[in-house]
Design a protein around this motif. Sequence first.
Motif, PDB file in Angstrom:
ATOM      1  N   VAL A 196      -7.438   2.325  -1.580  1.00 56.16           N
ATOM      2  CA  VAL A 196      -6.005   2.575  -1.415  1.00 56.16           C
ATOM      3  C   VAL A 196      -5.314   2.533  -2.778  1.00 56.16           C
ATOM      4  CG1 VAL A 196      -5.836   1.676   0.935  1.00 56.16           C
ATOM      5  CG2 VAL A 196      -5.597   0.126  -0.977  1.00 56.16           C
ATOM      6  N   VAL A 242       0.849  -1.193   0.000  1.00 54.13           N
ATOM      7  CA  VAL A 242       0.000   0.000   0.000  1.00 54.13           C
ATOM      8  C   VAL A 242       0.883   1.241   0.000  1.00 54.13           C
ATOM      9  CG1 VAL A 242      -1.769   1.297   1.237  1.00 54.13           C
ATOM     10  CG2 VAL A 242      -1.839  -1.199   1.231  1.00 54.13           C
ATOM     11  N   SER A 260      -3.420   5.964   1.138  1.00 54.96           N
ATOM     12  CA  SER A 260      -4.827   5.739   1.454  1.00 54.96           C
ATOM     13  C   SER A 260      -5.635   6.833   0.762  1.00 54.96           C
ATOM     14  CB  SER A 260      -5.031   5.794   2.970  1.00 54.96           C
ATOM     15  OG  SER A 260      -6.384   5.650   3.286  1.00 54.96           O
TER      16      SER A 260
END
Length: 169
Positions: A162, A153, A156
């Motif tokens: 994400v 990731v 966000s």
Amino acid sequence: MTVFLGLGIAGIVLLALSLIFDGILEGLFGGVLDGLFDGLLSLPVIAGFISMFGFGGAIMLGTTGLGAAAATGVGVAAGVAAGWLAWNFSRALMRDQTDATPRGTDLVGTAGSVVTAIPADGYGEVMLRLGGQPVKLAAKSAVPVARGAEIWVEASLSSTSVTVRPVER
């Protein structure tokens, strides 16, 4: 005996009411007494003292023939002990802190796997762990990512999506 039992019952009623109205003593005086009723003069402490004063005195008066003065002394001692226990117990409960609530930004840097393939500049789905719980979120990637691939990731975007990139090994 009736007075002691009445005090004991009144203390129990006050304790039950303190579950609903705790903090009302602070509000009655417009903030003048802020902090005074948080400690030794809180409603649960007062209720514990009154109920144990009454019941302790009634037990002493009913089981011995020492009279009202001895029953009052035993009742006061029992009331002080109950008030002290209520005060310490409420302080212990107020100090009990929980961990911070996880936020979406906590996901940045988290590894996960792709559940639904992610097309280039499109959305798919990924499975991540947030606060120890599996979370399925929408995911966007600059490059296409196949189902089952391990991802990382990067950002966000919202509480439900994400930006990810594939992990290269």
